[in-house]
Design a protein around this motif. Structure first.
Motif, mmCIF file in Angstrom:
data_model
loop_
_atom_site.group_PDB
_atom_site.id
_atom_site.type_symbol
_atom_site.label_atom_id
_atom_site.label_comp_id
_atom_site.label_asym_id
_atom_site.label_seq_id
_atom_site.Cartn_x
_atom_site.Cartn_y
_atom_site.Cartn_z
ATOM 1 N N ASP A 67 0.836 -1.211 0.000
ATOM 2 C CA ASP A 67 0.000 0.000 0.000
ATOM 3 C C ASP A 67 0.864 1.252 0.000
ATOM 4 O O ASP A 67 0.426 2.318 -0.426
ATOM 5 C CB ASP A 67 -0.969 0.017 1.177
ATOM 6 C CG ASP A 67 -0.297 -0.228 2.509
ATOM 7 O OD1 ASP A 67 0.953 -0.299 2.539
ATOM 8 O OD2 ASP A 67 -1.005 -0.346 3.516
ATOM 9 N N LYS A 102 -5.052 -3.116 2.515
ATOM 10 C CA LYS A 102 -6.321 -2.521 2.918
ATOM 11 C C LYS A 102 -6.769 -1.392 2.000
ATOM 12 O O LYS A 102 -7.953 -1.080 1.926
ATOM 13 C CB LYS A 102 -6.226 -2.018 4.351
ATOM 14 C CG LYS A 102 -5.172 -0.932 4.570
ATOM 15 C CD LYS A 102 -5.086 -0.557 6.037
ATOM 16 C CE LYS A 102 -4.023 0.509 6.270
ATOM 17 N NZ LYS A 102 -3.904 0.861 7.714
ATOM 18 N N ASN A 103 -5.836 -0.744 1.293
ATOM 19 C CA ASN A 103 -6.240 0.373 0.427
ATOM 20 C C ASN A 103 -6.478 -0.048 -1.020
ATOM 21 O O ASN A 103 -6.829 0.771 -1.854
ATOM 22 C CB ASN A 103 -5.187 1.485 0.462
ATOM 23 C CG ASN A 103 -3.918 1.103 -0.301
ATOM 24 O OD1 ASN A 103 -3.571 -0.078 -0.373
ATOM 25 N ND2 ASN A 103 -3.227 2.094 -0.847
ATOM 26 N N ASN A 106 -9.603 1.045 -3.256
ATOM 27 C CA ASN A 106 -10.195 2.219 -2.630
ATOM 28 C C ASN A 106 -9.468 3.454 -3.172
ATOM 29 O O ASN A 106 -8.448 3.871 -2.647
ATOM 30 C CB ASN A 106 -10.062 2.142 -1.111
ATOM 31 C CG ASN A 106 -10.716 3.318 -0.417
ATOM 32 O OD1 ASN A 106 -11.552 4.009 -1.005
ATOM 33 N ND2 ASN A 106 -10.351 3.542 0.837
ATOM 34 N N ASN A 148 -9.739 -3.961 4.587
ATOM 35 C CA ASN A 148 -10.128 -3.387 3.297
ATOM 36 C C ASN A 148 -11.632 -3.106 3.293
ATOM 37 O O ASN A 148 -12.431 -4.019 3.527
ATOM 38 C CB ASN A 148 -9.768 -4.344 2.162
ATOM 39 C CG ASN A 148 -9.888 -3.705 0.792
ATOM 40 O OD1 ASN A 148 -10.941 -3.222 0.417
ATOM 41 N ND2 ASN A 148 -8.797 -3.711 0.053
#
Length: 477
Positions: A67, A102-103, A106, A148
């Motif tokens: 990320d 997690k990103n 997004n 996420n």
């Protein structure tokens, strides 16, 4: 012979444009190198690496997409963009497992808009046993960081957070996969270059993205769900080993699309819809060498329908009524919206003397018998694999065998498909059981519009019109 699959760069890589002319290599926490394009002083985006030589690729177990990365003392947030992601374009690592941060997915707090590709094949190979060329893919598992907000992973398959849209299937996984009934959409290109052998789709699924099945390498049969009403313009279904395409009974429209071209294995297209779907296709590209199968009662309608009439051969999906001395097997094509089916036998042509009524649920299972005699029906035996396990397959049609009928007797039947109490499809017909003497199996030299049983080379066959079938309902020469 080796052929590269990535001649399709117009589709996969057009979005990787070196707008700033400032591309660089940087490593994740595991020391795996990725190729990036600098977007600004704090953001970088994956880019196509400059050299695609096969000698540079190396296999690893797990690939973590970062990320953030560091380059020349500066920290960059990795923006995966909203376009197709092709792993082999931005790293030489060929992984088995891919972990998404997690990103990922997004972008500027917007919902992820486009699918994700995990293509990792480099060299085409020949599978002698399967008799096909294919490009081995390495990724068999996709994992998503629990934090996420937009993506999730179920059994190594990538979904949106609510798990109602399948975004990407790991292309290197083989065997059989059944899409959960909670899924209503397959995203564009989600099974691209898949090595699956069998894909099972719930009839509740009602949206399939363009190129969802695009050059699937081993799938031999692809079935559109019965709930799908429209296949829009530009839809493509291609497969290296694809032999059969099945359109569901709910199909109402099919746009100008590409179905089955690009390989020499396609043999048949089936359409379960009773009424020929409207189409903008003047003639299917494969109609000169592929047979079209439709409900028996609808053959003439398809022969007259725009687009469909171009097929050189239009044949019935379900077998004819097959009779013995005291048995009759009656088959009918499944219907997308039917909640039940009924089958009623009569002993007179006017259909006033009811002999037996049977009711079936939406899956063709017997639920009720209303009978005027001791003669009992029986469900056709399940299909079995060689290992003895019951075969799970899509029911293109249902069939039922009624035993205990009287020999040398003519029966009349009415078969209905119902949605609640509304009759949405109905057909009528008749059959005559064979005599209990040897003459019942003699060659029939008199033409009849009714299916006739005969013996040829020691095999019992059923002749219906100009076609001949064995006792399993399979057409023979």
């Amino acid at each position: 012979m080796e052929r590269r699959i990535f001649s399709m760069t117009f589709f996969i890589c057009i979005f990787f444009i070196d707008a700033y002319g400032d591309n660089f290599w940087a490593s994740n926490a595991d020391g795996i190198d990725f190729y990036f394009q600098r977007v600004n002083d704090s953001v970088a985006r994956y880019a196509v690496h400059p050299d695609s030589s096969d000698s540079l690729y190396y296999e690893i177990d797990t690939l973590r997409l970062p990320d953030t990365i560091w380059y020349e003392g500066s920290r960059f947030i990795v923006d995966p963009g909203t376009s197709l992601i092709n792993i082999i374009s931005f790293t030489y690592a060929v992984p088995s497992v891919v972990i998404l941060p997690k990103n990922f997915g997004n972008v500027n707090n917007e919902q992820y808009l486009y699918p994700i590709l995990f293509l990792t094949g480099t060299k085409e190979q020949y599978d002698e046993e399967a008799d096909l060329y294919y490009t081995p893919q390495s990724v068999h598992t996709i994992i998503v960081d629990d934090a996420n907000p937009n993506l999730s992973s179920i059994d190594g398959v990538l979904y949106n957070k609510t798990a109602d849209t399948l975004l990407a299937f790991p292309p290197g996984r083989r065997g059989t996969y059944t899409v959960p009934e909670s899924v209503w959409r397959l995203e564009m290109a989600c099974f691209m270059f898949s090595e699956l052998d069998t894909l099972n789709i719930s009839d509740k699924l009602n949206d399939i993205g363009d190129r969802a099945l695009f050059y699937a390498q081993r799938i031999r049969s692809f079935r559109y769900p019965n709930a799908l009403k429209r296949v829009e313009e530009g839809h493509i279904v291609l497969g290296t080993a694809l032999e059969e395409i099945i359109f569901g009974s709910g199909l109402e429209f099919i746009g100008g699309s590409n179905f089955g071209t690009g390989n020499n294995k396609l043999q048949r297209i089936k359409c379960l819809a009773v009424s020929p779907p409207e189409t903008t296709i003047e003639q299917f590209q494969v109609s000169d060498f592929v047979s079209l199968f439709v409900p028996r009662k609808s053959i003439e309608a398809y022969r007259l329908a725009n687009g469909w009439k171009g097929f050189h051969s239009i044949l019935p999906i379900e077998p004819p009524v097959i009779v013995g001395m005291d048995t009759a097997e009656i088959a009918w094509v499944s219907n997308a919206v039917a909640t039940s089916y009924t089958l009623t036998l009569y002993t007179d042509e006017a259909r006033t003397q009811r002999f037996m009524s049977l009711t079936f649920d939406a899956n063709g299972h017997l639920t009720h018998i209303d009978i005027n005699s001791s003669h009992m029906p029986e469900r056709m035996p399940a299909l079995y694999h060689e290992d003895g396990e019951e075969e799970k397959r899509f029911a293109e049609y249902y069939s039922f065998t009624i035993s205990g009928l009287s020999p040398d007797t003519k029966y009349y039947y009415t078969r209905q498909s119902l949605k609640g109490t509304e009759v949405i499809d109905e057909e009528t017909g008749s059959f005559e059981t064979q005599s209990d003497g040897e003459e019942g199996l003699e060659q029939n030299s008199v033409f009849s519009s009714e299916p006739q049983k005969m013996i040829k080379d020691g095999q019992v066959l059923i002749r219906s019109g100009n076609a001949t079938y064995n006792l399993q309902g399979k057409q023979v020469e």
